[in-house]
Design a protein around this motif. Structure first.
Motif, PDB file in Angstrom:
ATOM      1  N   HIS A  78       0.858  -1.178   0.000  1.00 23.68           N
ATOM      2  CA  HIS A  78       0.000   0.000   0.000  1.00 23.68           C
ATOM      3  C   HIS A  78       0.894   1.227   0.000  1.00 23.68           C
ATOM      4  O   HIS A  78       1.762   1.354   0.863  1.00 23.68           O
ATOM      5  N   ARG A  79       0.688   2.094  -0.958  1.00 24.44           N
ATOM      6  CA  ARG A  79       1.526   3.292  -1.134  1.00 24.44           C
ATOM      7  C   ARG A  79       3.006   2.942  -1.008  1.00 24.44           C
ATOM      8  O   ARG A  79       3.726   3.488  -0.173  1.00 24.44           O
ATOM      9  N   GLU A  80       3.433   1.978  -1.823  1.00 29.89           N
ATOM     10  CA  GLU A  80       4.850   1.616  -1.944  1.00 29.89           C
ATOM     11  C   GLU A  80       5.418   0.909  -0.709  1.00 29.89           C
ATOM     12  O   GLU A  80       6.598   0.605  -0.657  1.00 29.89           O
ATOM     13  N   ARG A  81       4.602   0.689   0.326  1.00 34.19           N
ATOM     14  CA  ARG A  81       5.129   0.012   1.498  1.00 34.19           C
ATOM     15  C   ARG A  81       4.483  -1.370   1.609  1.00 34.19           C
ATOM     16  O   ARG A  81       3.346  -1.560   1.217  1.00 34.19           O
ATOM     17  N   ARG A  82       5.257  -2.326   2.142  1.00 38.75           N
ATOM     18  CA  ARG A  82       4.756  -3.694   2.226  1.00 38.75           C
ATOM     19  C   ARG A  82       4.336  -4.007   3.665  1.00 38.75           C
ATOM     20  O   ARG A  82       5.017  -3.629   4.606  1.00 38.75           O
ATOM     21  N   TYR A  83       3.211  -4.710   3.774  1.00 37.32           N
ATOM     22  CA  TYR A  83       2.672  -5.039   5.088  1.00 37.32           C
ATOM     23  C   TYR A  83       2.325  -6.518   5.173  1.00 37.32           C
ATOM     24  O   TYR A  83       1.994  -7.150   4.175  1.00 37.32           O
ATOM     25  N   ASN A  84       2.397  -7.004   6.385  1.00 38.14           N
ATOM     26  CA  ASN A  84       1.952  -8.360   6.675  1.00 38.14           C
ATOM     27  C   ASN A  84       0.992  -8.220   7.854  1.00 38.14           C
ATOM     28  O   ASN A  84       1.384  -7.802   8.936  1.00 38.14           O
ATOM     29  N   ILE A  85      -0.288  -8.495   7.589  1.00 43.69           N
ATOM     30  CA  ILE A  85      -1.285  -8.373   8.643  1.00 43.69           C
ATOM     31  C   ILE A  85      -1.498  -9.737   9.287  1.00 43.69           C
ATOM     32  O   ILE A  85      -1.698 -10.734   8.591  1.00 43.69           O
ATOM     33  N   ILE A  86      -1.422  -9.759  10.605  1.00 47.63           N
ATOM     34  CA  ILE A  86      -1.600 -11.003  11.349  1.00 47.63           C
ATOM     35  C   ILE A  86      -2.895 -10.882  12.143  1.00 47.63           C
ATOM     36  O   ILE A  86      -3.024 -10.012  12.996  1.00 47.63           O
ATOM     37  N   ASP A  87      -3.859 -11.726  11.823  1.00 46.54           N
ATOM     38  CA  ASP A  87      -5.152 -11.697  12.514  1.00 46.54           C
ATOM     39  C   ASP A  87      -5.055 -12.638  13.704  1.00 46.54           C
ATOM     40  O   ASP A  87      -4.875 -13.833  13.539  1.00 46.54           O
ATOM     41  N   ALA A  88      -5.153 -12.090  14.919  1.00 48.09           N
ATOM     42  CA  ALA A  88      -5.017 -12.921  16.113  1.00 48.09           C
ATOM     43  C   ALA A  88      -6.398 -13.234  16.675  1.00 48.09           C
ATOM     44  O   ALA A  88      -7.256 -12.378  16.705  1.00 48.09           O
ATOM     45  N   PRO A  89      -6.594 -14.463  17.129  1.00 50.51           N
ATOM     46  CA  PRO A  89      -7.897 -14.789  17.693  1.00 50.51           C
ATOM     47  C   PRO A  89      -8.129 -14.048  19.008  1.00 50.51           C
ATOM     48  O   PRO A  89      -7.210 -13.835  19.781  1.00 50.51           O
ATOM     49  N   GLY A  90      -9.402 -13.666  19.275  1.00 52.97           N
ATOM     50  CA  GLY A  90      -9.719 -12.905  20.474  1.00 52.97           C
ATOM     51  C   GLY A  90     -10.272 -13.755  21.600  1.00 52.97           C
ATOM     52  O   GLY A  90     -10.401 -13.300  22.727  1.00 52.97           O
ATOM     53  N   HIS A  91     -10.612 -14.982  21.290  1.00 57.28           N
ATOM     54  CA  HIS A  91     -11.204 -15.856  22.286  1.00 57.28           C
ATOM     55  C   HIS A  91     -10.136 -16.313  23.267  1.00 57.28           C
ATOM     56  O   HIS A  91      -9.048 -16.703  22.873  1.00 57.28           O
ATOM     57  N   ARG A  92     -10.461 -16.270  24.557  1.00 56.85           N
ATOM     58  CA  ARG A  92      -9.481 -16.616  25.583  1.00 56.85           C
ATOM     59  C   ARG A  92      -8.876 -18.001  25.372  1.00 56.85           C
ATOM     60  O   ARG A  92      -7.699 -18.224  25.625  1.00 56.85           O
ATOM     61  N   GLN A  93      -9.709 -18.904  24.874  1.00 53.42           N
ATOM     62  CA  GLN A  93      -9.265 -20.282  24.645  1.00 53.42           C
ATOM     63  C   GLN A  93      -8.093 -20.355  23.658  1.00 53.42           C
ATOM     64  O   GLN A  93      -7.320 -21.290  23.662  1.00 53.42           O
ATOM     65  N   PHE A  94      -7.977 -19.322  22.819  1.00 52.76           N
ATOM     66  CA  PHE A  94      -6.955 -19.377  21.777  1.00 52.76           C
ATOM     67  C   PHE A  94      -5.830 -18.368  22.008  1.00 52.76           C
ATOM     68  O   PHE A  94      -5.204 -17.897  21.084  1.00 52.76           O
ATOM     69  N   LEU A  95      -5.567 -18.046  23.289  1.00 47.48           N
ATOM     70  CA  LEU A  95      -4.517 -17.075  23.596  1.00 47.48           C
ATOM     71  C   LEU A  95      -3.132 -17.510  23.115  1.00 47.48           C
ATOM     72  O   LEU A  95      -2.323 -16.681  22.710  1.00 47.48           O
ATOM     73  N   ALA A  96      -2.887 -18.823  23.157  1.00 47.79           N
ATOM     74  CA  ALA A  96      -1.579 -19.301  22.688  1.00 47.79           C
ATOM     75  C   ALA A  96      -1.402 -18.952  21.217  1.00 47.79           C
ATOM     76  O   ALA A  96      -0.306 -18.613  20.773  1.00 47.79           O
ATOM     77  N   ASN A  97      -2.502 -19.025  20.465  1.00 48.92           N
ATOM     78  CA  ASN A  97      -2.449 -18.685  19.048  1.00 48.92           C
ATOM     79  C   ASN A  97      -2.263 -17.188  18.860  1.00 48.92           C
ATOM     80  O   ASN A  97      -1.536 -16.738  17.970  1.00 48.92           O
ATOM     81  N   MET A  98      -2.934 -16.392  19.719  1.00 47.55           N
ATOM     82  CA  MET A  98      -2.768 -14.946  19.655  1.00 47.55           C
ATOM     83  C   MET A  98      -1.298 -14.577  19.874  1.00 47.55           C
ATOM     84  O   MET A  98      -0.721 -13.789  19.143  1.00 47.55           O
TER      85      MET A  98
END
Lengths: 636, 267
Positions: A78-98
């Protein structure tokens, strides 16, 4: 091409993280028509309004339950810059994944549902972002389309959020509606009172956090390959840099080594390698080393200890118990440990210490462990990178966190003369940790050894720096050779053995003072290189050798105490420089040529040198270790 | 485009991952499809291990690869002295009849892999998948433990952070190692060019068509393209929004066909 900036999107379950990302992709024009069609069809099949979170939530179960189970990544430019978006789970059960997703991020977008307010996981995620060391946080105040008095509610929530995020003040708090696209990419007409950036604007300020090349050199050995009759230590430089031919210390053995060659394939030898780079290192003398060993800057070595204090985020449902056996991974070391004493639990949500161990899971647990073999690590206050660790129970990761301090061994054999084994060379027992003393003093403890001929100016310079430091509030102490001769060393003469013993005693006194947080300036001739090397090797603290370098005839001309005259007349036998040798340092950290510079210049140079190397702020504290065995600063 | 300094970080990290796998998981093997990704990975393994590939390279063979792909395999196996193991996959009529047709064809590789796992019991399998290829691969870990049957349970994946990987394998299970997980399609091509890594020339356009992704003859179709060089491919990828695996029939048969393949042990 520029580096990819990695952004984790965190927040409470259902506050709209995946939807925000999906919307961002859509409004930036990054979605292919087939993906848009798929999302619309998939939403229709489930009887919902178009659900942009489906761009990320690709698993059946995620779409059916409308939650994110594991982190997902998206790349875009986006506008010449590169990004990597990481979607983290919000559920407490998946905190290790977050955590898995967030641990690599350079910045975070914390999504908060404006209608629901700050949720339990909002606080936990905010705390964890700070815990992981993520400093750039953007808040997306989502679902503002569901509010009546938007502006009032925004001001209210922004105030609450600033208080909750005091550890990492947010770079922006953006009022958005992810489902409608309000302030995501385009500035919305519905929020004329909001003058700050949109989400797309805000992420433009994010930069990749650079590899820690400015820190002290650290290299955890992954493996050793036999190649052309040589042992090649392979691994990745965790911090700092190394040059071919440079000296380092191999831990936990505690031996000084030389990195004879740095090798890669197919390029062959290389002259230097930096933090973040993988490289092979051949040591001098085909020295034995293995996986789990650490090569480090000998000027700023990490801690080596069998009892270690840890600050962890506890993932597992079962809390740690005193006496329990776990496994500690630090660098490439994996060491069996025993939990030493009762762990302390800090409850993130209530921001209070918990009084029972029921609430360990998903909270902060501080504990001490006793290891079967010495653990090599940095204290978190010195170098967060080298203090990262995980704890395992069986083959399960039960906690992630940091090593915070080296604790005294329960009992250790008496140190003998010469080099003390590293395992026994640790801070003495006491209720006050060195890190606490250093934090209060505002600087690190260190030993600065001024060596040189009698009359070169060691004591004069040390005393002047002592005065200056004292006035600045630095905890400073001077260990003066002449002073010790009248007290602790009164029983010693000037034989080689007695000189060695006097150096050993001075080093012990300096070490005891440094244990209590002092910057210790030692002014002692210490004529033999081996004795000074032993003092350095045994030091538990950063150790700097300063050569106060004036030629013999200059010193003899000065002769402030008339000692040279008496030596020449035979009154003082075995006088250094006259009839006993002085071995100048081969690789001093600083040279002060007092024959050619003024006292003021020498004092300024030493004060500045010490100040720089005892600074507490991460990034600046250990920079001299970035280059192993650097060329000394010479003041002539 | 000549600045490839961002590729250095990816390269160093992939080398670190390969060395970690080689140090902690024995026996180790790698799946090689002869495609651009696993061939670039093979080059990275040689870099990590000083020119050698000291473990078997497994090709899951359905007998349906394109001729050029087989020729490329034999050429490189000879030149790089690879320990190539061709694992013949069971026939399609033995697959789950409930799967859509192309998904069923792809499932043959899953069964071939299961046979190899059962026979050779490797602790680690290096695979050249990337997160950006396909949405469910985006949920992967770099070290991804699999049950004895090779299945993937996305709910119970261990945390993975700061380079502390799941290297402890319960008996009978194995770990899939994904050194290219953070690479993108464009990264692979830029790296292939920079390092002069060999590749099957089916990726280059002939008569206005090229393969963007190489699969079996019966379930892969070429795309319209005039890209006759790596530079042209990179330029094309910068412009396109079509997904990489658009030419893979099995990915697009039903919403979850690829997820079902992966849960059962597909790469």
């Amino acid at each position: 091409m520029n580096d990819v900036s990695r952004i984790v999107v965190a927040g409470h379950v259902d506050h709209g993280k995946s939807t925000l990302i999906g919307r961002l992709m859509l409004d930036l024009g990054l979605l292919h028509q087939s993906k848009i069609d798929e999302v619309i069809a998939s939403s229709a099949r489930r009887g919902t309004a178009t659900e942009w979170s489906y761009v990320l939530d690709s698993l059946q179960e995620e779409r059916d339950q409308a939650i994110t189970i594991d982190t997902t990544r998206l790349w875009f430019t986006h506008r010449e810059r590169r990004y990597n978006i990481i979607d983290a789970p919000g559920h407490r059960q998946f905190l290790a994944n977050m955590l898995s997703g967030a641990s690599e991020a350079d910045a975070a977008i914390l999504v908060v549902d404006a209608a629901a307010g700050i949720g339990e996981q909002t606080l936990r995620h905010a705390y964890l972002l700070a815990f992981l060391g993520i400093k750039h946080v953007i808040v997306a105040l989502n679902k503002i389309d569901l509010l009546d008095a938007v502006q009032v509610r925004y001001a209210e929530l922004a105030r609450e959020l600033r208080a909750a995020l005091h550890r990492t003040p947010p770079a922006a708090i953006v009022p958005v509606s992810a489902s409608l696209g309000t302030n995501v990419v385009a500035r919305a007409d519905s929020t004329p009172w909001y003058a700050g950036p949109t989400i797309a604007d805000a992420i433009e300020a994010i930069r990749r956090v650079p590899a820690p090349v400015e820190r002290a050199f650290r290299f955890d050995v992954q493996d050793v390959y036999r190649r052309d009759g040589e042992r090649v230590l392979v691994g990745t430089i965790a911090s700092g840099a190394i040059e071919a031919g440079a000296e380092a210390v191999l831990l936990p053995a505690g031996v000084r080594v030389r990195a004879e060659k740095l090798v890669r394939w197919p390029d062959g030898d290389t002259s230097a390698a930096w933090a973040g780079e993988s490289v092979g290192i051949v040591l001098d003398g085909d020295r034995f080393a293995g996986r789990g060993d650490t090569l480090a800057a000998w000027t700023v070595p990490p801690c080596t200890a069998e009892r270690v204090a840890l600050e962890t985020f506890w993932l597992d449902a079962t809390p740690p118990a005193a006496g329990e056996r776990l496994r500690l991974k630090r660098g490439t070391q994996a060491v069996p440990v025993v939990v030493d004493g009762a762990p302390a639990i800090y409850d993130i949500e209530s921001a209070r210490d918990a009084d029972n161990d029921g609430g360990a899971q998903h909270n902060i647990v501080r504990l001490a462990v006793r290891a079967a073999t010495p653990v090599v690590f940095d204290r978190r206050a010195d170098d967060a990178h080298g203090s990262r660790m995980v704890l395992l129970r069986g083959d399960r990761v039960v906690a992630i966190g940091f090593t915070t301090d080296a604790l005294a061994a329960p009992a250790s054999a008496a140190a003998q003369a010469g080099v003390v084994p590293v395992a026994e060379r640790k801070q003495r027992a006491g209720p006050v940790a060195l890190s606490e003393r250093e934090e209060r003093a505002g600087h690190r403890a260190a030993i600065v050894w001024l060596t040189g001929l009698s009359g070169a100016g060691k004591s004069t310079i040390a005393r002047a720096v002592e005065r200056r430091f004292f006035e600045r509030g630095v905890s400073v102490a001077v260990v003066d050779g002449d002073g010790l001769r009248g007290t602790l060393n009164a029983d010693l003469g000037f034989s080689e053995a007695d000189r060695r013993e006097s150096v050993r005693r001075a080093a012990a006194v300096a070490g005891a003072l440094a244990d209590t947080g002092h910057v210790v300036l030692v002014a002692l001739i210490a004529p033999f290189a081996a004795d000074r090397a032993a003092a350095r090797a045994n030091a538990r603290h950063p150790f700097f050798e300063v050569h106060v370098d004036a030629p013999l005839d200059t010193c003899e001309q000065r002769d402030p105490k008339g000692l040279y005259r008496r030596a020449r007349s035979g009154e003082l036998p075995a006088f250094t420089g006259i009839d006993s040798p002085y071995e100048p340092p081969a690789a001093p950290d600083l040279v002060l040529d007092t024959a050619n510079i003024t006292l003021d210049h020498a004092v300024d140079a030493l004060a500045e040198f010490v100040e720089e190397r005892t600074r507490l702020q991460p990034g600046a504290d250990a920079n001299e270790g970035a280059r192993v065995a650097p060329a000394p600063e010479r003041h002539r | 485009m000549t600045d490839t300094h961002d590729l250095d970080a990816l390269e160093h990290s992939a080398i670190t991952i390969v060395r970690e796998a080689y140090a902690t998981l024995r026996p180790l093997a790698m799946l090689w499809s002869m495609g651009k990704d696993s061939t670039a990975l093979l080059w990275l393994i040689r870099k990590a291990l000083f020119g050698e590939v000291p473990f078997p390279l497994v090709q899951l063979d359905t007998g349906l690869e394109l001729d050029e792909v087989y020729a490329f395999r034999d050429m490189l196996a000879r030149e790089w002295k690879l320990d190539l193991r061709v694992e013949l996959c069971p026939p399609e009529h033995e697959m789950d009849p409930m799967l859509p047709p192309a998904t069923r064809a792809a499932a043959r590789k899953t069964e071939g892999l299961k046979n190899y796992l059962q026979r050779e019991s490797p602790q680690g399998i290096i695979v050249g998948i990337r997160r950006d290829e396909q949405a469910t691969r985006a949920k992967e870990r770099i070290f991804s433990p699999r049950s004895a049957g090779g299945t993937w349970d996305v709910r119970t994946q261990p945390p993975e952070l700061w380079g502390y990987y799941a290297t402890d394998v319960p008996h009978g299970a194995h770990v899939r190692v994904h050194p290219l997980l953070h690479w993108t399609e464009i990264d692979i091509w830029r790296y292939t060019k920079r390092e002069a890594i060999p590749y099957v020339d089916l990726y280059l356009a002939r008569d206005g068509m090229r393969y963007r992704s190489l699969g079996e003859k019966n379930i892969t179709v070429p795309i319209r393209s005039d890209a006759g060089s790596i530079d042209a491919i990179i330029a094309e990828l910068h412009a396109t929004r079509d997904p990489e695996r658009a030419g893979r029939v099995m990915d697009n048969e039903s919403e979850d066909s690829f997820e079902r393949l992966r849960a059962a042990g597909y790469m």
